[in-house]
Design a protein around this motif. Structure first.
Motif, short mmCIF file in Angstrom:
data_model
loop_
_atom_site.label_atom_id
_atom_site.label_comp_id
_atom_site.label_asym_id
_atom_site.label_seq_id
_atom_site.Cartn_x
_atom_site.Cartn_y
_atom_site.Cartn_z
N TRP A 183 0.85 -1.18 0.00
CA TRP A 183 0.00 0.00 0.00
C TRP A 183 0.89 1.24 0.00
O TRP A 183 1.71 1.43 0.91
CB TRP A 183 -0.91 0.02 1.22
CG TRP A 183 -2.23 -0.65 0.98
CD1 TRP A 183 -3.42 -0.05 0.74
CD2 TRP A 183 -2.50 -2.06 0.99
NE1 TRP A 183 -4.42 -0.99 0.58
CE2 TRP A 183 -3.87 -2.24 0.73
CE3 TRP A 183 -1.70 -3.19 1.16
CZ2 TRP A 183 -4.47 -3.48 0.65
CZ3 TRP A 183 -2.29 -4.44 1.08
CH2 TRP A 183 -3.66 -4.58 0.83
N GLU A 184 0.74 2.07 -1.01
CA GLU A 184 1.47 3.32 -1.06
C GLU A 184 0.70 4.39 -0.29
O GLU A 184 -0.51 4.29 -0.09
CB GLU A 184 1.69 3.74 -2.51
CG GLU A 184 2.52 2.72 -3.29
CD GLU A 184 2.97 3.21 -4.64
OE1 GLU A 184 3.74 4.18 -4.68
OE2 GLU A 184 2.55 2.63 -5.66
N GLU A 187 -3.21 5.91 -0.65
CA GLU A 187 -3.94 5.16 -1.65
C GLU A 187 -4.93 4.21 -0.97
O GLU A 187 -4.63 3.62 0.06
CB GLU A 187 -2.98 4.36 -2.54
CG GLU A 187 -2.04 5.23 -3.37
CD GLU A 187 -2.76 6.05 -4.42
OE1 GLU A 187 -3.97 5.82 -4.65
OE2 GLU A 187 -2.11 6.94 -5.02
N THR A 191 -0.82 -1.36 -4.48
CA THR A 191 -0.04 -1.51 -5.69
C THR A 191 0.24 -2.99 -5.90
O THR A 191 0.67 -3.68 -4.97
CB THR A 191 1.27 -0.71 -5.59
OG1 THR A 191 0.97 0.69 -5.62
CG2 THR A 191 2.22 -1.05 -6.71
N ARG A 217 -0.68 0.38 -10.43
CA ARG A 217 -0.69 1.38 -9.37
C ARG A 217 -2.05 2.06 -9.37
O ARG A 217 -2.63 2.34 -10.43
CB ARG A 217 0.42 2.41 -9.55
CG ARG A 217 1.80 1.79 -9.55
CD ARG A 217 2.90 2.81 -9.67
NE ARG A 217 3.39 3.27 -8.38
CZ ARG A 217 4.50 3.98 -8.22
NH1 ARG A 217 5.22 4.33 -9.28
NH2 ARG A 217 4.89 4.36 -7.03
N SER A 248 9.82 3.40 2.76
CA SER A 248 9.38 3.21 1.38
C SER A 248 9.85 1.85 0.89
O SER A 248 11.04 1.68 0.58
CB SER A 248 9.92 4.32 0.47
OG SER A 248 9.45 4.16 -0.85
N PHE A 270 11.21 2.27 -5.43
CA PHE A 270 9.88 2.86 -5.50
C PHE A 270 9.84 4.08 -4.59
O PHE A 270 10.71 4.28 -3.74
CB PHE A 270 8.82 1.85 -5.05
CG PHE A 270 8.38 0.91 -6.13
CD1 PHE A 270 7.13 1.01 -6.71
CD2 PHE A 270 9.23 -0.09 -6.57
CE1 PHE A 270 6.73 0.15 -7.71
CE2 PHE A 270 8.85 -0.96 -7.57
CZ PHE A 270 7.58 -0.84 -8.14
N PRO A 272 6.71 7.46 -3.42
CA PRO A 272 5.48 8.17 -3.78
C PRO A 272 5.71 9.14 -4.94
O PRO A 272 6.64 9.95 -4.92
CB PRO A 272 5.12 8.92 -2.49
CG PRO A 272 5.80 8.16 -1.40
CD PRO A 272 7.06 7.64 -2.00
#
Length: 557
Positions: A183-184, A187, A191, A217, A248, A270, A272
């Motif tokens: 989970w970003e 959101e 993802t 995404r 992250s 990766f 944000p």
């Protein structure tokens, strides 16, 4: 501490958000400082192997098929009917996949019932991973296939429906074996990363070219067209992990060198609002080429950072960061740790092994992470072992491992693939499920220090389930810190890895001889919850914003 009895995941959750998130880097410094201030007592003595008893004919299912099913064969373990017992979804290859509801007696005999329905009885399935995509309290499934991947929405009661179109996840027509999700920030849905193996030609036949991968995404709660991750070098396992404790997660891939020339193992950065990009030599990433098949990741050395175990043919790796979290530069400690497992300990001991699924957990409850590894020849490769039993590597002090599968009774000379180490009857002892290619699924019950007629407990333990408000109700990306008078344990909660299958549900923690443990959680956004003292031998719900654990106990008939 309070207790309650329920079988409904949605009924039991009453969440409150509190506190203010702080910088992850600061938290990590505080984490290490706290560990240093605690200072555990003398390390507990490691325990020997528990006894495993095979429960024959428990699950009537076989993973089989020609070349495209020589890899894969995963099992997803999750609770599909909200009774807290782990149910299982099994890949079938050319056979239909199979969902089995767990009807075991709590603390007693193992029992399963086949649940048939069009949504789950799919063909071409190589593996599956459970996750609650829409955070409705019902676990969903990402089903990997040779052909179109399927997203199945959980409806409760072990019922599922197809959700590709509703969620905007295009299933493609590739040969998919790897998967991971995270989970970003901000959101509402996760993802999703799907990893492909060999490309399939226009005639439907496989080629010898590695296929690229696909990343979904979220955009406004659904998924747009996928992003291609290239180059793909025939990945067989994916894992999103916050390897540096930076806040992250990045995407680790292990790749099969049999089909590439210029490729290597990969780590994709990766963050944000940024496109994923591979770590390079300038970033500290060093080239490594193996027959990569599976990933297991947990903190083995006790420094608060995860080690990475990678399965391969004849040369498994246990990687630890060489210079701390600043650079993704790893060194291999498998040989010195006793975890190389490059040849069979029984059977064809003069030829190299072929390893697939790997999983860390504590099967004897002594507080040291153990490592279960499945083995099995691809099909009939004469240069590799045919009689190649699975490994049970028992954790020891000073990050060492010793082989114990023979003593434990876990010998299996079939061509093993996916597996799960999980407590099937909630007795505090971790059982084992193994998918063998072209042979029936095998299930072993852990009877601890006893035998089939009279199981006996072994070591102290507790199990916890993390719960927070939607999205990401299961707190994927959280870290759990455990301390006793003699142990310091750190666990990262991830979704992915293994070989074509993964697990959600109770997080099992062996405690050695400790009767209780102090637990705290660093939640996925970096906020750290309070310390809470939990008694051993219990199942605990740890809810974000609630200052104490809530004991779960099964309803009695």
């Amino acid at each position: 501490m309070t207790s309650f009895a329920t079988t409904s995941r949605t009924r039991r959750v009453a969440l409150f958000a509190s506190g203010m998130a702080v910088g992850v880097a600061g938290l990590f410094g505080a984490f290490l400082a706290t560990n240093n201030l605690i200072g555990p007592g003398p390390s507990p003595s490691p325990l020997g192997a528990p006894s495993f008893v095979e429960v024959e004919s428990l699950i009537a299912h076989t993973y089989d098929g020609d070349f495209q099913y020589f890899v894969g064969g995963g099992v997803a373990v999750f609770d599909c009917d909200e009774d807290q017992l782990p149910d299982v979804f099994l890949a079938g290859g050319e056979n239909p996949a199979a969902l089995y509801r767990n009807e075991s007696v709590i603390g007693g005999d193992l029992r399963f019932e086949r649940v048939t329905q069009p949504a789950t009885d799919l063909d071409g399935v190589t593996g599956a991973y459970p996750l609650d995509v829409d955070s409705d309290g019902h676990m969903d499934l990402a089903v990997l296939r040779v052909g179109e991947n399927s997203m199945l929405r959980g409806l409760g009661g072990c019922r599922f429906e197809r959700a590709n179109e509703d969620w905007g996840v295009l299933g493609g027509q590739d040969w998919t074996v790897a998967f991971s999700a995270m989970w970003e920030p901000s959101e509402s849905v996760p993802t999703l990363a799907f990893g492909n193996y060999l490309a399939i030609g226009e005639d439907g036949e496989r080629t010898n070219d590695c296929e690229d991968h696909f990343l979904f995404r979220p955009v406004d709660g659904t998924y747009a067209s996928p992003t291609r991750i290239a180059p793909g070098w025939c990945a067989l396992s994916f894992l999103f992990s916050d390897w540096a404790r930076s806040g992250s997660p990045d995407l680790r891939m292990t790749n099969d060198r049999h089909y590439y020339r210029e490729g290597e193992e990969q780590l994709w950065r990766f963050g944000p609002g940024r496109e994923p990009e591979p770590y390079t030599r300038e970033d500290g990433w060093e080239q490594m080429q193996i027959w990569g098949m599976g990933i297991a990741s947990q903190d083995v050395t006790g420094d608060g950072l995860p080690e990475i175990f990678l399965t391969s043919q004849g040369d498994n790796k246990l990687q630890t960061l060489s210079d701390g979290p600043d650079l993704p530069t790893y060194e291999d400690i498998a040989l010195t740790a006793g975890a190389n497992a490059h040849k069979p300990f029984q059977g064809d001991t003069d030829r190299p092994s072929t390893a697939w699924h790997a999983e860390f957990d504590d099967v004897n409850n002594d507080g040291y992470l153990d490592l279960f590894v499945t083995k099995g020849n691809v099909d009939a490769m004469p240069e590799f072992a045919q009689a190649d039993p699975n490994n049970l590597l028992l954790g020891q002090p000073q990050s060492q491992f010793v082989e114990a599968a023979g003593d434990a009774g876990l010998i299996d000379f079939a061509r093993s693939r996916g597996a799960a180490v999980t407590d099937l009857n909630l007795d505090g002892l971790l059982d084992v499920i193994v998918i063998d290619r072209a042979a029936p699924v095998r299930v072993w019950r852990n009877v601890g220090a006893g035998d089939a007629a009279a199981p006996e407990p072994m070591g102290n333990w507790l199990a916890i389930e993390l719960v927070q408000a939607a999205p990401n109700r299961d707190a994927i990306g959280a870290w759990i810190e455990v301390r006793t008078d003699r142990l310091l344990i750190t666990r990262e909660i991830t979704l992915g890895g293994g070989h074509a299958g993964g697990e959600t549900g109770w997080i099992h923690l062996g405690l050695g001889d400790s009767a209780e443990a102090d637990i705290r959680v660093q939640w996925p956004d970096g906020e750290v919850g309070p310390w809470m003292t939990l008694d051993a031998g219990r199942f605990w719900i740890v809810e974000r914003g609630v200052p104490s654990g809530v004991e779960w106990a099964p309803l009695q008939d």
